[in-house]
Motif scaffolding. Structure first.
Motif, PDB file in Angstrom:
ATOM      1  N   LEU A 121       0.833  -1.200   0.000  1.00 12.36           N
ATOM      2  CA  LEU A 121       0.000   0.000   0.000  1.00 12.36           C
ATOM      3  C   LEU A 121       0.871   1.255   0.000  1.00 12.36           C
ATOM      4  O   LEU A 121       0.556   2.244  -0.678  1.00 12.36           O
ATOM      5  CB  LEU A 121      -0.921  -0.022   1.222  1.00 12.36           C
ATOM      6  N   ALA A 122       1.980   1.204   0.709  1.00 12.23           N
ATOM      7  CA  ALA A 122       2.900   2.340   0.765  1.00 12.23           C
ATOM      8  C   ALA A 122       3.563   2.609  -0.579  1.00 12.23           C
ATOM      9  O   ALA A 122       3.990   3.738  -0.853  1.00 12.23           O
ATOM     10  CB  ALA A 122       3.972   2.092   1.826  1.00 12.23           C
ATOM     11  N   SER A 123       3.644   1.591  -1.431  1.00 15.56           N
ATOM     12  CA  SER A 123       4.324   1.743  -2.725  1.00 15.56           C
ATOM     13  C   SER A 123       3.591   2.693  -3.666  1.00 15.56           C
ATOM     14  O   SER A 123       4.107   3.022  -4.732  1.00 15.56           O
ATOM     15  CB  SER A 123       4.520   0.377  -3.393  1.00 15.56           C
ATOM     16  N   ALA A 124       2.409   3.145  -3.272  1.00 17.38           N
ATOM     17  CA  ALA A 124       1.705   4.154  -4.061  1.00 17.38           C
ATOM     18  C   ALA A 124       2.473   5.476  -4.073  1.00 17.38           C
ATOM     19  O   ALA A 124       2.303   6.287  -4.993  1.00 17.38           O
ATOM     20  CB  ALA A 124       0.299   4.382  -3.497  1.00 17.38           C
ATOM     21  N   VAL A 127       8.532   6.955  -1.411  1.00 18.99           N
ATOM     22  CA  VAL A 127       8.886   6.834   0.006  1.00 18.99           C
ATOM     23  C   VAL A 127      10.388   6.990   0.217  1.00 18.99           C
ATOM     24  O   VAL A 127      11.192   6.309  -0.414  1.00 18.99           O
ATOM     25  CB  VAL A 127       8.416   5.471   0.562  1.00 18.99           C
ATOM     26  N   ALA A 128      10.737   7.881   1.143  1.00 14.17           N
ATOM     27  CA  ALA A 128      12.140   8.022   1.547  1.00 14.17           C
ATOM     28  C   ALA A 128      12.430   7.168   2.765  1.00 14.17           C
ATOM     29  O   ALA A 128      13.486   6.541   2.865  1.00 14.17           O
ATOM     30  CB  ALA A 128      12.458   9.487   1.846  1.00 14.17           C
ATOM     31  N   GLU A 129      11.480   7.122   3.707  1.00 14.22           N
ATOM     32  CA  GLU A 129      11.670   6.356   4.940  1.00 14.22           C
ATOM     33  C   GLU A 129      10.323   5.799   5.385  1.00 14.22           C
ATOM     34  O   GLU A 129       9.306   6.493   5.341  1.00 14.22           O
ATOM     35  CB  GLU A 129      12.255   7.241   6.032  1.00 14.22           C
ATOM     36  N   SER A 130      10.318   4.533   5.798  1.00 10.13           N
ATOM     37  CA  SER A 130       9.096   3.873   6.251  1.00 10.13           C
ATOM     38  C   SER A 130       9.354   3.147   7.559  1.00 10.13           C
ATOM     39  O   SER A 130      10.339   2.413   7.680  1.00 10.13           O
ATOM     40  CB  SER A 130       8.613   2.869   5.196  1.00 10.13           C
ATOM     41  N   LEU A 147       5.159   7.042   6.800  1.00  8.50           N
ATOM     42  CA  LEU A 147       6.007   7.279   5.630  1.00  8.50           C
ATOM     43  C   LEU A 147       6.488   8.722   5.569  1.00  8.50           C
ATOM     44  O   LEU A 147       5.691   9.663   5.689  1.00  8.50           O
ATOM     45  CB  LEU A 147       5.235   6.983   4.336  1.00  8.50           C
ATOM     46  N   GLN A 148       7.772   8.884   5.392  1.00  4.14           N
ATOM     47  CA  GLN A 148       8.344  10.184   5.053  1.00  4.14           C
ATOM     48  C   GLN A 148       8.613  10.148   3.550  1.00  4.14           C
ATOM     49  O   GLN A 148       9.355   9.284   3.070  1.00  4.14           O
ATOM     50  CB  GLN A 148       9.650  10.419   5.815  1.00  4.14           C
ATOM     51  N   LEU A 149       7.993  11.033   2.804  1.00  4.51           N
ATOM     52  CA  LEU A 149       8.116  10.997   1.352  1.00  4.51           C
ATOM     53  C   LEU A 149       9.421  11.642   0.882  1.00  4.51           C
ATOM     54  O   LEU A 149       9.955  12.542   1.528  1.00  4.51           O
ATOM     55  CB  LEU A 149       6.920  11.705   0.704  1.00  4.51           C
ATOM     56  N   LYS A 150       9.911  11.156  -0.272  1.00  7.41           N
ATOM     57  CA  LYS A 150      11.139  11.706  -0.847  1.00  7.41           C
ATOM     58  C   LYS A 150      10.962  13.168  -1.211  1.00  7.41           C
ATOM     59  O   LYS A 150      11.872  13.979  -1.052  1.00  7.41           O
ATOM     60  CB  LYS A 150      11.530  10.906  -2.096  1.00  7.41           C
ATOM     61  N   SER A 151       9.798  13.472  -1.737  1.00  8.45           N
ATOM     62  CA  SER A 151       9.449  14.847  -2.074  1.00  8.45           C
ATOM     63  C   SER A 151       7.953  15.001  -1.853  1.00  8.45           C
ATOM     64  O   SER A 151       7.193  14.026  -1.950  1.00  8.45           O
ATOM     65  CB  SER A 151       9.813  15.171  -3.527  1.00  8.45           C
ATOM     66  N   ILE A 187       4.104  13.623   4.958  1.00  5.48           N
ATOM     67  CA  ILE A 187       4.071  12.469   5.862  1.00  5.48           C
ATOM     68  C   ILE A 187       2.723  11.768   5.718  1.00  5.48           C
ATOM     69  O   ILE A 187       1.671  12.406   5.785  1.00  5.48           O
ATOM     70  CB  ILE A 187       4.276  12.886   7.325  1.00  5.48           C
ATOM     71  N   VAL A 188       2.769  10.453   5.499  1.00  5.90           N
ATOM     72  CA  VAL A 188       1.568   9.634   5.348  1.00  5.90           C
ATOM     73  C   VAL A 188       1.570   8.554   6.420  1.00  5.90           C
ATOM     74  O   VAL A 188       2.580   7.877   6.628  1.00  5.90           O
ATOM     75  CB  VAL A 188       1.499   8.958   3.954  1.00  5.90           C
TER      76      VAL A 188
END
Length: 270
Positions: A121-124, A127-130, A147-151, A187-188
């Motif tokens: 699900l996170a692969s949507a 992701v920089a850090e999970s 999730l901390q996103l790359k951008s 952040i997700v």
């Protein structure tokens, strides 16, 4: 009666499933592992993966020549007091035993494990850090994902990305107080299935799960956190296609692994 020469023993399949997601990763309240083992053993040549095991799915497995079903949700959860024909879950167990079809359910072990349902699900997102929201003994595995996103991406982009991953035409969406569709998401917090208890109170720009209680959605939105809901099993089902290849590879392609075509979320949008 001994098993035949084709396929592999049931134990080899269950070992491959345990190798991917050990049963001890399951929540204590869950009912996972091998749930139905017919009295007369036979080798496994074909496995059907499903999110929910309904009577239609059980019949599909039989018609497709499957000796085993892997059902993400365990159809046996509360104890059965009988195996008769008056209730649909009991009819399924009776049918599987009669047709000598084994049943395995991984459920929350697949949620916790690295590379499992929540990571799918996170692969949507980029992701920089999970990290697990509720880590277990191993801090790298556990319920939910933060999730901390790359951008940063916009709320509008987030909705589109979730639709693409799940293959859904529609999702339910609550926009956070003071936010707009072009507001940035960095952040997700997510949890496949019914994730209210996992994501509730987590600091994030967006919550993603299958279903939440009305007041939990309201609380998140009032705190400025947007929410995407897909329906319960639609936040999980897409992982099966990914895992079908994984399981076949673990079994050296000696077993055919297929995904149910009749399994679907009971809720639809008209």
């Amino acid at each position: 009666m001994s098993v035949g020469d084709n396929g592999v023993p049931l134990k080899k399949v269950t070992s491959a499933l345990e190798d991917f997601a050990p049963q001890q990763l399951s929540e204590k309240w869950d009912n996972t592992g091998l749930l139905v083992e017919p009295y007369t053993a036979r080798n496994i040549t074909k496995v059907l993966l499903t999110n929910d095991l309904t009577e239609d799915v059980a019949l599909e497995a039989y018609n497709q020549g499957c000796e085993m079903i892997v059902s993400y949700h365990p159809p046996i959860f509360a104890p059965l007091k009988s195996v008769v024909q008056s209730a649909w879950k009991e009819r399924i167990i009776s049918f599987l035993l009669e047709k000598r079809i084994s049943l395995y359910s991984p459920h929350t072990s697949w949620d916790s494990v690295n590379g499992g349902v929540n990571d799918w699900l996170a692969s949507a997102f980029p992701v920089a850090e999970s990290n697990p929201i509720l880590p277990g003994v191993d801090p790298q595995v556990g319920a939910g994902r933060s999730l901390q996103l790359k951008s940063s991406i916009t709320l509008s982009d987030a909705v589109s990305k979730v639709k693409i991953l799940t293959g859904l035409n529609h999702v339910r969406f609550a926009i956070g107080k003071g936010k707009k569709m072009m507001s940035e998401i960095k952040i997700v917090a997510l949890c496949a299935g019914s994730g209210s208890s996992v994501v509730k109170g987590v600091a994030a720009d967006l919550y993603l799960t299958g279903e939440m209680l009305h007041h939990d959605v309201l609380d998140a939105a009032q705190r400025g956190i947007s929410v995407i809901l897909t329906n319960h099993s639609d936040s999980e089902r897409g992982f099966l296609t990914v895992f079908s290849t994984n399981l076949a590879s673990k079994l050296n392609n000696e077993v055919e692994v297929i995904v149910s075509k009749v399994d679907r979320d009971p809720l639809v949008t008209l």
